[in-house]
Design a protein around this motif. Sequence first.
Motif, PDB file in Angstrom:
ATOM      1  N   ASP A   1       1.004  -1.204  -0.128  1.00 22.74           N
ATOM      2  CA  ASP A   1       0.118  -0.104  -0.159  1.00 22.74           C
ATOM      3  C   ASP A   1       0.900   1.288  -0.005  1.00 22.74           C
ATOM      4  O   ASP A   1       0.200   2.408  -0.310  1.00 22.74           O
ATOM      5  CB  ASP A   1      -1.081  -0.024   1.321  1.00 22.74           C
ATOM      6  CG  ASP A   1      -1.928  -1.229   0.990  1.00 22.74           C
ATOM      7  OD1 ASP A   1      -2.390  -1.311   0.079  1.00 22.74           O
ATOM      8  OD2 ASP A   1      -2.284  -1.793   2.237  1.00 22.74           O
ATOM      9  N   ALA A   2       2.211   1.141   0.347  1.00 23.90           N
ATOM     10  CA  ALA A   2       3.105   2.452   0.635  1.00 23.90           C
ATOM     11  C   ALA A   2       4.526   1.685   0.814  1.00 23.90           C
ATOM     12  O   ALA A   2       4.653   0.598   1.198  1.00 23.90           O
ATOM     13  CB  ALA A   2       2.460   3.276   1.440  1.00 23.90           C
ATOM     14  N   ILE A   3       5.293   2.438   0.591  1.00 24.38           N
ATOM     15  CA  ILE A   3       6.782   2.293   1.006  1.00 24.38           C
ATOM     16  C   ILE A   3       7.535   3.342   1.545  1.00 24.38           C
ATOM     17  O   ILE A   3       7.274   4.383   1.333  1.00 24.38           O
ATOM     18  CB  ILE A   3       7.528   1.608  -0.145  1.00 24.38           C
ATOM     19  CG1 ILE A   3       7.757   2.658  -1.229  1.00 24.38           C
ATOM     20  CG2 ILE A   3       7.216   0.223  -0.725  1.00 24.38           C
ATOM     21  CD1 ILE A   3       8.976   2.264  -2.234  1.00 24.38           C
ATOM     22  N   ILE A   4       8.363   2.926   2.627  1.00 24.09           N
ATOM     23  CA  ILE A   4       9.313   3.946   3.278  1.00 24.09           C
ATOM     24  C   ILE A   4      10.584   3.608   2.865  1.00 24.09           C
ATOM     25  O   ILE A   4      11.110   2.484   2.771  1.00 24.09           O
ATOM     26  CB  ILE A   4       9.279   3.714   4.988  1.00 24.09           C
ATOM     27  CG1 ILE A   4       7.634   3.880   5.278  1.00 24.09           C
ATOM     28  CG2 ILE A   4      10.033   4.502   5.529  1.00 24.09           C
ATOM     29  CD1 ILE A   4       7.334   3.304   6.942  1.00 24.09           C
ATOM     30  N   VAL A   5      11.404   4.505   2.530  1.00 26.75           N
ATOM     31  CA  VAL A   5      12.631   4.292   1.721  1.00 26.75           C
ATOM     32  C   VAL A   5      13.794   5.201   2.453  1.00 26.75           C
ATOM     33  O   VAL A   5      13.806   6.294   2.460  1.00 26.75           O
ATOM     34  CB  VAL A   5      12.415   4.516   0.227  1.00 26.75           C
ATOM     35  CG1 VAL A   5      13.860   4.448  -0.514  1.00 26.75           C
ATOM     36  CG2 VAL A   5      11.350   3.691  -0.273  1.00 26.75           C
TER      37      VAL A   5
ATOM     38  N   ASP B   1       7.436  13.305   0.793  1.00 26.10           N
ATOM     39  CA  ASP B   1       7.534  13.420   1.970  1.00 26.10           C
ATOM     40  C   ASP B   1       8.876  12.885   2.521  1.00 26.10           C
ATOM     41  O   ASP B   1       9.414  11.800   2.136  1.00 26.10           O
ATOM     42  CB  ASP B   1       6.580  12.602   2.725  1.00 26.10           C
ATOM     43  CG  ASP B   1       5.098  13.031   2.490  1.00 26.10           C
ATOM     44  OD1 ASP B   1       4.846  14.265   2.746  1.00 26.10           O
ATOM     45  OD2 ASP B   1       4.178  12.376   2.119  1.00 26.10           O
ATOM     46  N   THR B   2       9.568  13.785   3.448  1.00 26.83           N
ATOM     47  CA  THR B   2      10.904  13.512   3.747  1.00 26.83           C
ATOM     48  C   THR B   2      10.904  13.472   5.288  1.00 26.83           C
ATOM     49  O   THR B   2      10.572  14.365   5.678  1.00 26.83           O
ATOM     50  CB  THR B   2      12.133  14.114   3.068  1.00 26.83           C
ATOM     51  OG1 THR B   2      11.800  14.135   1.651  1.00 26.83           O
ATOM     52  CG2 THR B   2      13.463  13.711   3.274  1.00 26.83           C
ATOM     53  N   ILE B   3      11.765  12.641   6.188  1.00 24.89           N
ATOM     54  CA  ILE B   3      11.994  12.900   7.485  1.00 24.89           C
ATOM     55  C   ILE B   3      13.452  12.613   7.609  1.00 24.89           C
ATOM     56  O   ILE B   3      14.125  11.402   7.392  1.00 24.89           O
ATOM     57  CB  ILE B   3      11.423  11.759   8.279  1.00 24.89           C
ATOM     58  CG1 ILE B   3       9.775  11.797   8.109  1.00 24.89           C
ATOM     59  CG2 ILE B   3      11.422  11.978   9.932  1.00 24.89           C
ATOM     60  CD1 ILE B   3       8.997  10.743   8.511  1.00 24.89           C
ATOM     61  N   ILE B   4      14.248  13.571   8.187  1.00 21.20           N
ATOM     62  CA  ILE B   4      15.753  13.382   8.387  1.00 21.20           C
ATOM     63  C   ILE B   4      15.911  13.970   9.817  1.00 21.20           C
ATOM     64  O   ILE B   4      15.281  14.502  10.396  1.00 21.20           O
ATOM     65  CB  ILE B   4      16.426  13.884   7.177  1.00 21.20           C
ATOM     66  CG1 ILE B   4      16.136  15.438   7.267  1.00 21.20           C
ATOM     67  CG2 ILE B   4      16.232  13.515   5.846  1.00 21.20           C
ATOM     68  CD1 ILE B   4      17.044  16.484   6.237  1.00 21.20           C
TER      69      ILE B   4
ATOM     70  N   GLU C   1       3.515   7.165  10.532  1.00 30.01           N
ATOM     71  CA  GLU C   1       2.030   8.101  10.702  1.00 30.01           C
ATOM     72  C   GLU C   1       2.108   8.815   9.464  1.00 30.01           C
ATOM     73  O   GLU C   1       0.978   9.097   8.921  1.00 30.01           O
ATOM     74  CB  GLU C   1       2.392   9.260  11.960  1.00 30.01           C
ATOM     75  CG  GLU C   1       2.226   8.744  13.168  1.00 30.01           C
ATOM     76  CD  GLU C   1       1.135   8.533  13.630  1.00 30.01           C
ATOM     77  OE1 GLU C   1      -0.019   8.802  12.782  1.00 30.01           O
ATOM     78  OE2 GLU C   1       0.630   7.807  14.516  1.00 30.01           O
ATOM     79  N   VAL C   2       3.217   9.270   8.866  1.00 29.89           N
ATOM     80  CA  VAL C   2       2.920  10.032   7.400  1.00 29.89           C
ATOM     81  C   VAL C   2       2.458   9.243   6.325  1.00 29.89           C
ATOM     82  O   VAL C   2       1.511   9.418   5.563  1.00 29.89           O
ATOM     83  CB  VAL C   2       4.197  10.560   6.776  1.00 29.89           C
ATOM     84  CG1 VAL C   2       4.209  11.188   5.777  1.00 29.89           C
ATOM     85  CG2 VAL C   2       4.879  11.759   8.002  1.00 29.89           C
ATOM     86  N   VAL C   3       2.836   7.811   6.310  1.00 30.18           N
ATOM     87  CA  VAL C   3       2.142   6.676   5.315  1.00 30.18           C
ATOM     88  C   VAL C   3       0.766   6.564   5.526  1.00 30.18           C
ATOM     89  O   VAL C   3      -0.087   6.630   4.761  1.00 30.18           O
ATOM     90  CB  VAL C   3       3.251   5.297   5.650  1.00 30.18           C
ATOM     91  CG1 VAL C   3       2.039   4.399   5.141  1.00 30.18           C
ATOM     92  CG2 VAL C   3       4.423   5.585   4.752  1.00 30.18           C
ATOM     93  N   LEU C   4       0.247   6.470   6.766  1.00 27.84           N
ATOM     94  CA  LEU C   4      -1.033   6.097   7.468  1.00 27.84           C
ATOM     95  C   LEU C   4      -1.929   7.538   6.849  1.00 27.84           C
ATOM     96  O   LEU C   4      -3.002   7.248   6.420  1.00 27.84           O
ATOM     97  CB  LEU C   4      -1.090   5.962   8.613  1.00 27.84           C
ATOM     98  CG  LEU C   4      -0.501   4.539   9.225  1.00 27.84           C
ATOM     99  CD1 LEU C   4      -0.712   4.538  10.876  1.00 27.84           C
ATOM    100  CD2 LEU C   4      -1.313   3.239   8.555  1.00 27.84           C
TER     101      LEU C   4
END
Length: 324
Positions: free
Chosen positions: A115-119, A152-155, A293-296
């Motif tokens: 449904d989504a991916i975090i990379v 969307d980016t989280i660093i 959370e961002v994915v959801l």
Amino acid sequence: MIDVAAEAGVALKTVSRYVNGAGNINPAMAKRIGDAITKLGYRRNLAAASIRPGWTSKTIGLLISDLANPYYSSIARAAEARLRDAGYLLITASSEEDGDTHDRLVDSLFERQVDAIIVVPPRSSGRPWSSVREPHPPVVFIDRPAPLEGADTIIADNRGGALEAVDLLRAKHEHVAFLGDSLSIYTMQERYLGYGDALRRRGEQVDPALVSTSAHSEQEAYAAALTLLRAGKATAIFAANNRATVGALRAFADEGVRLPLIGFDDFEAATLVRPAVSVVSQNTQAMGHLAAEVVLQRLDRDTAADSRLEVLSTTLVLRGSEAE
């Protein structure tokens, strides 16, 4: 489900509600359904269900750079906990910093109808993300800048955390060495820049003789630390990742010396040595949780909503090793 309904003596619709988590089913009826499922060995086929309108696979992909690194396992654990609470299964894979491997894994996850991916983008780039054709599920990038405009980016604040650590070391020790991995990795480059910032605050320039960027594995970090120690110039060490820190500790033990040390990234054994290791700590729990959370949120609303860039602060945790 037809077989389960017949075994339990209930309507097919009731079985469907049960397996999809409905909580308002008569307890006695729910028990009969549960017993029938156990007896018959029924399992939902989510892969088949995901092709029906309005249904999904209830899986999220997480593509990191190194499964063996505790830093990424901590992120994965936090993301998995949040996604599990929301009814999703997390599938984790490692690119090993290779662009071609990364590209194949992305395609494989898409083919599995996640449904989504975090990379975590790899050090070695493959195809440009802009060439990945739509439609594809939402993608959230973590740890390193997104190679896709508007994503969307989280660093973490790698540069600021390194500056704070090296500034503290340099206040007490004249020659602070940088022990880290390849500067082609974004996070390492940022920490190296923070190292340089701290020196320039004092009117100094980076001395190449005090810089090592070959600490990709713990063994390589150990060898690089030995080289620094035996050269005799370094009076303190900034270890720019957890493997560099462990390599430095091994080198200290084998050479029978200890230099003041601050590492970047905390690790479980940091408090077991004496003195305990001071570190720049990233909130990996926050990064993994926020990525989930961002994915959801993307799955719950229009994916055309404004993208997010989150820069998480770091914390300097002093335990004594910086003052040896």
